[in-house]
Design a protein around this motif. Structure first.
Motif, PDB file in Angstrom:
ATOM      1  N   HIS A   1     -91.670 -59.637 -55.638  1.00  0.00           N
ATOM      2  CA  HIS A   1     -90.996 -60.563 -56.536  1.00  0.00           C
ATOM      3  C   HIS A   1     -92.093 -61.135 -57.447  1.00  0.00           C
ATOM      4  N   LEU A   2     -92.279 -60.516 -58.608  1.00  0.00           N
ATOM      5  CA  LEU A   2     -93.417 -60.824 -59.463  1.00  0.00           C
ATOM      6  C   LEU A   2     -93.544 -62.292 -59.863  1.00  0.00           C
ATOM      7  N   PRO A   3     -92.470 -63.021 -60.141  1.00  0.00           N
ATOM      8  CA  PRO A   3     -92.639 -64.430 -60.483  1.00  0.00           C
ATOM      9  C   PRO A   3     -93.345 -65.248 -59.397  1.00  0.00           C
ATOM     10  N   ALA A   4     -93.264 -64.803 -58.156  1.00  0.00           N
ATOM     11  CA  ALA A   4     -93.958 -65.506 -57.072  1.00  0.00           C
ATOM     12  C   ALA A   4     -95.469 -65.322 -57.153  1.00  0.00           C
ATOM     13  N   TYR A   5     -95.928 -64.397 -57.977  1.00  0.00           N
ATOM     14  CA  TYR A   5     -97.360 -64.102 -58.091  1.00  0.00           C
ATOM     15  C   TYR A   5     -97.889 -64.366 -59.492  1.00  0.00           C
ATOM     16  N   ALA A   6     -97.325 -65.327 -60.160  1.00  0.00           N
ATOM     17  CA  ALA A   6     -97.771 -65.659 -61.517  1.00  0.00           C
ATOM     18  C   ALA A   6     -99.211 -66.166 -61.481  1.00  0.00           C
ATOM     19  N   PRO A   7    -100.032 -65.744 -62.436  1.00  0.00           N
ATOM     20  CA  PRO A   7    -101.422 -66.202 -62.459  1.00  0.00           C
ATOM     21  C   PRO A   7    -101.510 -67.694 -62.740  1.00  0.00           C
ATOM     22  N   SER A   8    -102.490 -68.301 -62.157  1.00  0.00           N
ATOM     23  CA  SER A   8    -102.726 -69.727 -62.381  1.00  0.00           C
ATOM     24  C   SER A   8    -103.190 -69.951 -63.816  1.00  0.00           C
ATOM     25  N   SER A   9    -102.675 -70.963 -64.444  1.00  0.00           N
ATOM     26  CA  SER A   9    -103.105 -71.259 -65.818  1.00  0.00           C
ATOM     27  C   SER A   9    -104.527 -71.820 -65.834  1.00  0.00           C
ATOM     28  N   ALA A  10    -105.043 -72.227 -64.682  1.00  0.00           N
ATOM     29  CA  ALA A  10    -106.393 -72.787 -64.615  1.00  0.00           C
ATOM     30  C   ALA A  10    -107.480 -71.720 -64.703  1.00  0.00           C
ATOM     31  N   ARG A  11    -107.128 -70.467 -64.504  1.00  0.00           N
ATOM     32  CA  ARG A  11    -108.128 -69.404 -64.573  1.00  0.00           C
ATOM     33  C   ARG A  11    -108.539 -69.144 -66.007  1.00  0.00           C
ATOM     34  N   GLY A  12    -109.802 -68.977 -66.189  1.00  0.00           N
ATOM     35  CA  GLY A  12    -110.322 -68.658 -67.513  1.00  0.00           C
ATOM     36  C   GLY A  12    -111.090 -67.357 -67.473  1.00  0.00           C
ATOM     37  N   TYR A  13    -110.454 -66.278 -67.829  1.00  0.00           N
ATOM     38  CA  TYR A  13    -111.111 -64.980 -67.809  1.00  0.00           C
ATOM     39  C   TYR A  13    -111.964 -64.806 -69.050  1.00  0.00           C
ATOM     40  N   ARG A  14    -113.076 -64.184 -68.850  1.00  0.00           N
ATOM     41  CA  ARG A  14    -114.012 -63.880 -69.934  1.00  0.00           C
ATOM     42  C   ARG A  14    -114.347 -65.113 -70.756  1.00  0.00           C
ATOM     43  N   ARG A  15    -114.619 -66.205 -70.086  1.00  0.00           N
ATOM     44  CA  ARG A  15    -114.954 -67.445 -70.808  1.00  0.00           C
ATOM     45  C   ARG A  15    -116.120 -67.249 -71.757  1.00  0.00           C
ATOM     46  N   ASP A  16    -117.070 -66.410 -71.361  1.00  0.00           N
ATOM     47  CA  ASP A  16    -118.225 -66.164 -72.213  1.00  0.00           C
ATOM     48  C   ASP A  16    -118.065 -64.904 -73.062  1.00  0.00           C
ATOM     49  N   GLY A  17    -116.880 -64.319 -73.046  1.00  0.00           N
ATOM     50  CA  GLY A  17    -116.610 -63.137 -73.858  1.00  0.00           C
ATOM     51  C   GLY A  17    -117.066 -61.826 -73.254  1.00  0.00           C
ATOM     52  N   VAL A  18    -117.574 -61.848 -72.025  1.00  0.00           N
ATOM     53  CA  VAL A  18    -118.085 -60.633 -71.391  1.00  0.00           C
ATOM     54  C   VAL A  18    -117.094 -60.156 -70.333  1.00  0.00           C
ATOM     55  N   LEU A  19    -116.701 -58.900 -70.438  1.00  0.00           N
ATOM     56  CA  LEU A  19    -115.855 -58.268 -69.428  1.00  0.00           C
ATOM     57  C   LEU A  19    -116.776 -57.700 -68.360  1.00  0.00           C
ATOM     58  N   ARG A  20    -116.610 -58.132 -67.128  1.00  0.00           N
ATOM     59  CA  ARG A  20    -117.453 -57.657 -66.032  1.00  0.00           C
ATOM     60  C   ARG A  20    -116.678 -56.682 -65.165  1.00  0.00           C
ATOM     61  N   LEU A  21    -117.226 -55.484 -65.045  1.00  0.00           N
ATOM     62  CA  LEU A  21    -116.622 -54.419 -64.258  1.00  0.00           C
ATOM     63  C   LEU A  21    -117.543 -54.099 -63.092  1.00  0.00           C
ATOM     64  N   ILE A  22    -116.963 -53.740 -61.961  1.00  0.00           N
ATOM     65  CA  ILE A  22    -117.759 -53.466 -60.775  1.00  0.00           C
ATOM     66  C   ILE A  22    -117.116 -52.341 -59.976  1.00  0.00           C
ATOM     67  N   SER A  23    -117.954 -51.492 -59.415  1.00  0.00           N
ATOM     68  CA  SER A  23    -117.513 -50.462 -58.470  1.00  0.00           C
ATOM     69  C   SER A  23    -118.311 -50.657 -57.194  1.00  0.00           C
ATOM     70  N   VAL A  24    -117.618 -50.690 -56.081  1.00  0.00           N
ATOM     71  CA  VAL A  24    -118.260 -50.884 -54.782  1.00  0.00           C
ATOM     72  C   VAL A  24    -117.858 -49.739 -53.876  1.00  0.00           C
ATOM     73  N   GLY A  25    -118.828 -49.126 -53.231  1.00  0.00           N
ATOM     74  CA  GLY A  25    -118.475 -48.059 -52.303  1.00  0.00           C
ATOM     75  C   GLY A  25    -119.659 -47.220 -51.891  1.00  0.00           C
ATOM     76  N   ARG A  26    -119.380 -46.260 -51.080  1.00  0.00           N
ATOM     77  CA  ARG A  26    -120.397 -45.307 -50.634  1.00  0.00           C
ATOM     78  C   ARG A  26    -120.723 -44.391 -51.811  1.00  0.00           C
ATOM     79  N   MET A  27    -121.981 -44.288 -52.137  1.00  0.00           N
ATOM     80  CA  MET A  27    -122.394 -43.478 -53.279  1.00  0.00           C
ATOM     81  C   MET A  27    -122.545 -42.025 -52.849  1.00  0.00           C
ATOM     82  N   SER A  28    -121.477 -41.277 -53.059  1.00  0.00           N
ATOM     83  CA  SER A  28    -121.460 -39.855 -52.751  1.00  0.00           C
ATOM     84  C   SER A  28    -120.650 -39.160 -53.844  1.00  0.00           C
ATOM     85  N   PRO A  29    -120.892 -37.877 -54.065  1.00  0.00           N
ATOM     86  CA  PRO A  29    -120.285 -37.180 -55.207  1.00  0.00           C
ATOM     87  C   PRO A  29    -118.772 -37.309 -55.323  1.00  0.00           C
ATOM     88  N   GLU A  30    -118.066 -37.284 -54.196  1.00  0.00           N
ATOM     89  CA  GLU A  30    -116.594 -37.326 -54.286  1.00  0.00           C
ATOM     90  C   GLU A  30    -116.062 -38.657 -54.799  1.00  0.00           C
TER      91      GLU A  30
END
Length: 78
Positions: free
Chosen positions: A4-33
């Motif tokens: 029920h998506l309305p139950a998961y509405a984002p908080s208006s207090a969150r400020g994404y990219r306040r400094d204008g930088v999009l931060r991306l991250i990958s976490v995991g075992r570093m193997s070819p697959e």
């Protein structure tokens, strides 16, 4: 059945990219697959096209760690 998506509405207090930088991250075992080398190649392509305003980080360890680190150094992705 589903979410029920309305139950998961984002908080208006969150400020994404306040400094204008999009931060991306990958976490995991570093193997070819996992495909981390493709992500690094994509980052290099973005930088070659003069796309800015983002950071990409890889976190992990594994059999491909040295190869990924060398690729990043060779392509100025430190």
């Amino acid at each position: 059945l589903g979410f029920h998506l309305p139950a998961y509405a984002p908080s208006s207090a969150r400020g994404y990219r306040r400094d204008g930088v999009l931060r991306l991250i990958s976490v995991g075992r570093m193997s070819p697959e996992k495909g981390f080398i493709h992500a690094l190649r994509a980052v290099r392509l973005l930088l070659d096209e003069r796309v800015s305003g983002f950071e990409y980080r890889l976190i992990g360890t594994g059999v491909q760690f040295a190869e990924l680190k060398a690729f990043a150094a060779q392509h100025q992705l430190d």
